[in-house]
Design an enzyme around this catalytic site. Sequence first.
Site, PDB file in Angstrom:
ATOM      1  N   TYR A 155       0.735  -1.089   0.097  1.00  0.00           N
ATOM      2  CA  TYR A 155      -0.022  -0.137  -0.029  1.00  0.00           C
ATOM      3  C   TYR A 155       0.796   1.342  -0.026  1.00  0.00           C
ATOM      4  CZ  TYR A 155      -3.438   3.445   1.602  1.00  0.00           C
ATOM      5  OH  TYR A 155      -4.373   4.552   1.916  1.00  0.00           O
ATOM      6  N   LYS A 159       0.860   3.925  -2.955  1.00  0.00           N
ATOM      7  CA  LYS A 159       0.661   5.579  -2.876  1.00  0.00           C
ATOM      8  C   LYS A 159       1.946   6.292  -2.868  1.00  0.00           C
ATOM      9  CE  LYS A 159      -3.588   5.277  -1.579  1.00  0.00           C
ATOM     10  NZ  LYS A 159      -4.511   5.714  -2.522  1.00  0.00           N
TER      11      LYS A 159
HETATM   12  P1  NAD Z   1     -13.343   3.924   1.472  1.00  0.00           P
HETATM   13  O1  NAD Z   1     -13.157   2.316   1.429  1.00  0.00           O
HETATM   14  O2  NAD Z   1     -14.620   4.650   1.964  1.00  0.00           O
HETATM   15  O3  NAD Z   1     -13.199   4.359  -0.384  1.00  0.00           O
HETATM   16  C1  NAD Z   1     -12.821   3.818  -1.273  1.00  0.00           C
HETATM   17  C2  NAD Z   1     -13.757   3.535  -2.444  1.00  0.00           C
HETATM   18  O4  NAD Z   1     -13.206   3.146  -3.739  1.00  0.00           O
HETATM   19  C3  NAD Z   1     -14.947   2.920  -2.021  1.00  0.00           C
HETATM   20  O5  NAD Z   1     -16.037   3.473  -2.333  1.00  0.00           O
HETATM   21  C4  NAD Z   1     -14.632   1.828  -2.993  1.00  0.00           C
HETATM   22  O6  NAD Z   1     -15.877   1.069  -3.357  1.00  0.00           O
HETATM   23  C5  NAD Z   1     -14.002   2.108  -4.126  1.00  0.00           C
HETATM   24  N1  NAD Z   1     -13.226   1.383  -4.971  1.00  0.00           N
HETATM   25  C6  NAD Z   1     -12.353   0.193  -4.554  1.00  0.00           C
HETATM   26  N2  NAD Z   1     -12.043  -0.323  -5.899  1.00  0.00           N
HETATM   27  C7  NAD Z   1     -12.504   0.369  -6.788  1.00  0.00           C
HETATM   28  C8  NAD Z   1     -12.147   0.207  -8.102  1.00  0.00           C
HETATM   29  N3  NAD Z   1     -11.498  -0.681  -8.795  1.00  0.00           N
HETATM   30  N4  NAD Z   1     -12.729   1.103  -9.066  1.00  0.00           N
HETATM   31  C9  NAD Z   1     -13.634   1.982  -8.414  1.00  0.00           C
HETATM   32  N5  NAD Z   1     -13.935   2.449  -7.344  1.00  0.00           N
HETATM   33  C10 NAD Z   1     -13.138   1.487  -6.312  1.00  0.00           C
HETATM   34  O7  NAD Z   1     -12.254   4.438   2.049  1.00  0.00           O
HETATM   35  P2  NAD Z   1     -11.264   6.062   2.286  1.00  0.00           P
HETATM   36  O8  NAD Z   1     -10.707   5.878   3.502  1.00  0.00           O
HETATM   37  O9  NAD Z   1     -12.703   6.945   1.886  1.00  0.00           O
HETATM   38  O10 NAD Z   1     -10.294   5.933   1.089  1.00  0.00           O
HETATM   39  C11 NAD Z   1     -10.489   6.775   0.097  1.00  0.00           C
HETATM   40  C12 NAD Z   1      -8.978   7.021  -0.471  1.00  0.00           C
HETATM   41  O11 NAD Z   1      -8.044   7.648   0.702  1.00  0.00           O
HETATM   42  C13 NAD Z   1      -8.144   5.751  -0.891  1.00  0.00           C
HETATM   43  O12 NAD Z   1      -7.628   5.725  -1.939  1.00  0.00           O
HETATM   44  C14 NAD Z   1      -7.341   5.504   0.506  1.00  0.00           C
HETATM   45  O13 NAD Z   1      -6.225   4.721   0.097  1.00  0.00           O
HETATM   46  C15 NAD Z   1      -7.030   7.076   0.817  1.00  0.00           C
HETATM   47  N6  NAD Z   1      -6.528   7.213   2.106  1.00  0.00           N
HETATM   48  C16 NAD Z   1      -7.160   6.874   3.128  1.00  0.00           C
HETATM   49  C17 NAD Z   1      -6.937   7.045   4.139  1.00  0.00           C
HETATM   50  C18 NAD Z   1      -7.670   6.817   5.703  1.00  0.00           C
HETATM   51  O14 NAD Z   1      -7.080   6.794   6.760  1.00  0.00           O
HETATM   52  N7  NAD Z   1      -9.279   6.732   5.728  1.00  0.00           N
HETATM   53  C19 NAD Z   1      -5.760   7.481   4.602  1.00  0.00           C
HETATM   54  C20 NAD Z   1      -4.970   7.796   3.532  1.00  0.00           C
HETATM   55  C21 NAD Z   1      -5.173   7.692   2.252  1.00  0.00           C
END
Ligand code: NAD
Length: 249
Positions: A155, A159
């Site tokens: 991961y 990123k």
């Molecule tokens: P989340 O799981 O709510 O959102 C991720 C979304 O991506 C989901 O709606 C899922 O259905 C969608 N998804 C997965 N595979 C897919 C595909 N192949 N095509 C289209 N959509 C797809 O989680 P989140 O925390 O809102 O994550 C959003 C972004 O933020 C991600 O890239 C995650 O890595 C990043 N992020 C999150 C955090 C955290 O702490 N929550 C921290 C750093 C980065």
Amino acid sequence: MLLKDKVAVITGGAGLNGLGFATARQMAAQGAKVVVLDLERADPAGAAARLGEGHLGLVADVTDKASCERAAAEVMARFGRIDVLLNNAGITQPVKTLEITGADYDRVLDVSLRGTLYMSQAVLPAMQAGQGGSIICISSVSAQRGGGIFGGPHYSAAKAGVLGLARAMAREFGPQGIRVNCITPGLIETDITQGKLTPERKREIAETIPLNRLGAASDVAGACVFLASDLSAYCTGITLDVNGGMLIH
Ligand code: NAD
């Protein structure tokens, strides 16, 4: 309103507790027409309907180039322009280096990194035709500090790859008025950890963060609105930390 009549496409935007949907809500409140893209099981049309009239939800898998191109074509048919792309779709997995299988590697890198490339490729011709645009890529603090709190090394690699890809696209498309920037969130309370962090562990983590709390999805959404809007007109190739001070560098 900061995004009046702009068309904003958000990948992975249908999860109601996620960063993408929180951003969709804030962008809609700033006057944007929002297109929510997500996998079928996440019900992007249902999420778009919650934003009010005039928004669109489409099924699109960012790991599938044809699916990204189809989605971009549907957006153009409906709205005739694309001003903003938020590359937000991402998945994670809490495993250690020696446990990562080839399939794990493919799944995790494909959504964040390949997906960011494919979806950017799909919208760039529309942005070129419109002589401008803003692409925002969601990376992670885990790319910067060698692991976040939850995701595995694959991961972090995905990123970190997003940071490199976004910076290179910023350099390539800057002369055409297309800005490309990244956000590196810290630990934000969404569904991505699938309930695997206990309240006690969250309290412990919060104590190590200068702002003394985990992030909220709206914290990241505000940064996305800034990067989408003309408030950030002279920012491209930047990495905007939204981490409560978890990493100060
Ligand atoms: P989340 O799981 O709510 O959102 C991720 C979304 O991506 C989901 O709606 C899922 O259905 C969608 N998804 C997965 N595979 C897919 C595909 N192949 N095509 C289209 N959509 C797809 O989680 P989140 O925390 O809102 O994550 C959003 C972004 O933020 C991600 O890239 C995650 O890595 C990043 N992020 C999150 C955090 C955290 O702490 N929550 C921290 C750093 C980065």
